[in-house]
Design a protein around this motif. Structure first.
Motif, PDB file in Angstrom:
ATOM      1  N   GLU A   1    -114.261   9.967  60.214  1.00  0.00           N
ATOM      2  CA  GLU A   1    -114.956   9.627  61.661  1.00  0.00           C
ATOM      3  C   GLU A   1    -116.446   9.305  61.640  1.00  0.00           C
ATOM      4  OE1 GLU A   1    -113.466  10.841  65.382  1.00  0.00           O
ATOM      5  OE2 GLU A   1    -111.958  12.162  64.283  1.00  0.00           O
ATOM      6  N   MET A   2    -116.995  10.486  60.964  1.00  0.00           N
ATOM      7  CA  MET A   2    -118.494  10.593  61.014  1.00  0.00           C
ATOM      8  C   MET A   2    -119.073   9.338  60.212  1.00  0.00           C
ATOM      9  SD  MET A   2    -120.720  13.567  59.243  1.00  0.00           S
ATOM     10  CE  MET A   2    -120.296  13.278  57.701  1.00  0.00           C
ATOM     11  N   VAL A   3    -118.388   9.314  58.889  1.00  0.00           N
ATOM     12  CA  VAL A   3    -119.067   8.231  58.119  1.00  0.00           C
ATOM     13  C   VAL A   3    -118.992   6.840  58.876  1.00  0.00           C
ATOM     14  CG1 VAL A   3    -118.847   9.358  55.674  1.00  0.00           C
ATOM     15  CG2 VAL A   3    -116.980   7.969  56.536  1.00  0.00           C
ATOM     16  N   VAL A   4    -117.978   6.507  59.549  1.00  0.00           N
ATOM     17  CA  VAL A   4    -117.828   5.204  60.018  1.00  0.00           C
ATOM     18  C   VAL A   4    -118.877   5.111  61.206  1.00  0.00           C
ATOM     19  CG1 VAL A   4    -116.062   3.850  61.721  1.00  0.00           C
ATOM     20  CG2 VAL A   4    -115.377   4.898  59.489  1.00  0.00           C
ATOM     21  N   GLU A   5    -118.740   6.172  61.965  1.00  0.00           N
ATOM     22  CA  GLU A   5    -119.917   6.469  62.974  1.00  0.00           C
ATOM     23  C   GLU A   5    -121.317   5.976  62.536  1.00  0.00           C
ATOM     24  OE1 GLU A   5    -120.125   9.820  65.676  1.00  0.00           O
ATOM     25  OE2 GLU A   5    -122.188   9.346  66.037  1.00  0.00           O
ATOM     26  N   GLU A   6    -121.432   6.650  61.345  1.00  0.00           N
ATOM     27  CA  GLU A   6    -123.070   6.533  60.672  1.00  0.00           C
ATOM     28  C   GLU A   6    -123.125   5.093  60.621  1.00  0.00           C
ATOM     29  OE1 GLU A   6    -124.993   8.642  61.238  1.00  0.00           O
ATOM     30  OE2 GLU A   6    -123.950  10.663  61.164  1.00  0.00           O
ATOM     31  N   VAL A   7    -122.315   4.436  59.685  1.00  0.00           N
ATOM     32  CA  VAL A   7    -122.371   3.002  59.549  1.00  0.00           C
ATOM     33  C   VAL A   7    -122.330   2.127  60.509  1.00  0.00           C
ATOM     34  CG1 VAL A   7    -121.243   1.119  58.088  1.00  0.00           C
ATOM     35  CG2 VAL A   7    -121.376   3.371  57.061  1.00  0.00           C
ATOM     36  N   LEU A   8    -121.493   2.176  61.607  1.00  0.00           N
ATOM     37  CA  LEU A   8    -121.557   1.213  62.930  1.00  0.00           C
ATOM     38  C   LEU A   8    -122.656   1.515  63.515  1.00  0.00           C
ATOM     39  CD1 LEU A   8    -117.848   1.651  64.325  1.00  0.00           C
ATOM     40  CD2 LEU A   8    -118.905  -0.089  62.740  1.00  0.00           C
ATOM     41  N   THR A   9    -123.329   2.877  63.633  1.00  0.00           N
ATOM     42  CA  THR A   9    -124.388   2.748  64.452  1.00  0.00           C
ATOM     43  C   THR A   9    -125.539   2.138  63.965  1.00  0.00           C
ATOM     44  OG1 THR A   9    -123.563   5.257  65.143  1.00  0.00           O
ATOM     45  CG2 THR A   9    -125.886   4.714  65.462  1.00  0.00           C
ATOM     46  N   ASN A  10    -125.749   2.118  62.434  1.00  0.00           N
ATOM     47  CA  ASN A  10    -126.818   1.480  61.852  1.00  0.00           C
ATOM     48  C   ASN A  10    -126.672  -0.023  62.108  1.00  0.00           C
ATOM     49  OD1 ASN A  10    -128.367   3.070  60.527  1.00  0.00           O
ATOM     50  ND2 ASN A  10    -127.030   3.281  58.847  1.00  0.00           N
ATOM     51  N   ILE A  11    -125.313  -0.615  61.869  1.00  0.00           N
ATOM     52  CA  ILE A  11    -125.206  -1.880  62.188  1.00  0.00           C
ATOM     53  C   ILE A  11    -125.614  -2.345  63.518  1.00  0.00           C
ATOM     54  CG2 ILE A  11    -123.443  -3.817  62.228  1.00  0.00           C
ATOM     55  CD1 ILE A  11    -121.782  -2.108  60.066  1.00  0.00           C
ATOM     56  N   ILE A  12    -125.181  -1.621  64.508  1.00  0.00           N
ATOM     57  CA  ILE A  12    -125.220  -2.055  65.998  1.00  0.00           C
ATOM     58  C   ILE A  12    -126.800  -2.078  66.185  1.00  0.00           C
ATOM     59  CG2 ILE A  12    -124.674  -1.457  68.391  1.00  0.00           C
ATOM     60  CD1 ILE A  12    -121.891  -0.965  67.242  1.00  0.00           C
ATOM     61  N   SER A  13    -127.327  -0.583  65.883  1.00  0.00           N
ATOM     62  CA  SER A  13    -128.887  -0.491  66.240  1.00  0.00           C
ATOM     63  C   SER A  13    -129.944  -1.556  65.424  1.00  0.00           C
ATOM     64  CB  SER A  13    -129.378   0.843  65.854  1.00  0.00           C
ATOM     65  OG  SER A  13    -128.320   1.626  65.693  1.00  0.00           O
ATOM     66  N   TYR A  14    -129.503  -2.016  64.250  1.00  0.00           N
ATOM     67  CA  TYR A  14    -130.520  -2.670  63.371  1.00  0.00           C
ATOM     68  C   TYR A  14    -130.232  -4.141  63.247  1.00  0.00           C
ATOM     69  CZ  TYR A  14    -132.200   1.975  61.930  1.00  0.00           C
ATOM     70  OH  TYR A  14    -132.701   3.140  62.120  1.00  0.00           O
ATOM     71  N   ALA A  15    -129.360  -4.674  63.910  1.00  0.00           N
ATOM     72  CA  ALA A  15    -128.969  -5.971  64.006  1.00  0.00           C
ATOM     73  C   ALA A  15    -130.082  -6.755  64.960  1.00  0.00           C
ATOM     74  CB  ALA A  15    -127.532  -6.554  64.399  1.00  0.00           C
ATOM     75  N   ARG A  16    -130.595  -7.811  64.553  1.00  0.00           N
ATOM     76  CA  ARG A  16    -131.528  -8.715  65.405  1.00  0.00           C
ATOM     77  C   ARG A  16    -130.773  -8.739  66.872  1.00  0.00           C
ATOM     78  NH1 ARG A  16    -131.506 -13.704  63.656  1.00  0.00           N
ATOM     79  NH2 ARG A  16    -130.253 -13.329  61.969  1.00  0.00           N
ATOM     80  N   PRO A  17    -131.655  -8.608  67.974  1.00  0.00           N
ATOM     81  CA  PRO A  17    -131.221  -8.300  69.459  1.00  0.00           C
ATOM     82  C   PRO A  17    -130.501  -9.558  69.873  1.00  0.00           C
ATOM     83  CG  PRO A  17    -133.529  -7.938  69.238  1.00  0.00           C
ATOM     84  CD  PRO A  17    -133.159  -8.054  67.739  1.00  0.00           C
TER      85      PRO A  17
END
Lengths: 112, 141
Positions: free
Chosen positions: B42-58
């Motif tokens: 769960e943690m590794v998926v949270e980290e990857v998803l959070t990265n994708i969602i925060s860093y994608a162009r708005p």
């Protein structure tokens, strides 16, 4: 996630029950900031009912640690489960924030 | 065993994270992963998803995210996370300096450090306009 704060003689116990993650870290951060700004700078984080933590949660704990240190206080973590403790070890947090198996030991470490 | 990957499609919103994590937890529970391994996945998926969602162009409203779960061999899980954002290889992010004291420490890179540290194998590939991050781990240790 549920945050419970109990003021004791010379320190406070902040109990975290649930999951400290990307969805709850802000709530916990706000609680900790408030407690510290009120002058409660000797804190035990009781992780006995904390099921899960991610880097967002670690960030909040690190910020609290900085704030209490800056104010001349102390912080310790008690009763973290295997997973939480393992994550803290892996990220080097245990070398920055002392962790204890019991509340009593953690209380002893933060008391003035 | 889940030989053919099961897939979960997600929108770009923070609510996607708990949805994904409960999906991961269900699969991990079904395949008999240790509780600690379940939390790790769960943690590794949270980290990857959070990265994708925060860093994608708005302005990138069309961002598509999909997670694939499979068990390629008994006792092993493979989680693939696909996203249609700009090309980005998280495995190239340098490790944070964990030896620094709390006052000097950089917070960035902690999430991806956890991913690399907890997975047995990670690989990144850019294919058909998508970032594909594959994470493999044993579930009984």
């Amino acid at each position: 996630l549920e945050v419970t704060i109990v003021q004791k003689d010379g320190y406070s116990v902040v109990s975290l029950a649930g999951r400290l993650d990307i969805l709850t870290f802000q709530q916990v951060g706000e609680n900790l900031t408030k407690v510290i700004s009120e002058g409660q700078i000797r804190l035990v984080l009781d992780a006995g009912d904390l099921a899960y933590v991610s880097s967002a949660g670690l960030r909040v704990i690190l910020q609290a640690r900085k704030a209490v240190k800056a104010a001349g206080g102390a912080i310790a973590i008690a009763r973290a489960n295997d997973f939480v403790l393992d994550v803290m070890n892996t990220t080097g947090f245990t070398s920055i924030i002392p962790t204890f198996a019991t509340l009593e030991e953690a209380e002893g470490a933060v008391k003035a | 065993m889940v030989a053919v990957p099961d897939v979960l499609q997600l929108d770009r919103e923070l609510a996607a994270v708990p949805r994904a994590l409960s999906w991961i937890a269900d699969h991990a529970g079904d395949c008999g992963a240790l509780p600690k391994v379940c939390s790790i996945l769960e943690m590794v998926v949270e980290e990857v998803l959070t990265n994708i969602i925060s860093y994608a162009r708005p302005e990138d409203d069309s961002l598509e995210i999909a997670i694939y779960w499979s068990e390629p061999t008994p006792g092993t899980v493979r989680i693939e996370i696909h996203d249609s954002g700009d090309e980005f290889n998280p495995l190239e992010v340098p490790d944070p300096d964990l030896s620094l004291d709390a006052e000097e420490r950089e917070i960035g890179g902690l999430g991806i450090h956890l991913v690399r540290r907890y997975m047995d194998h990670c690989e990144y590939e850019r294919r058909s306009g998508r970032n594909i991050l594959a994470l493999v781990r044993r579930i009984h240790a």
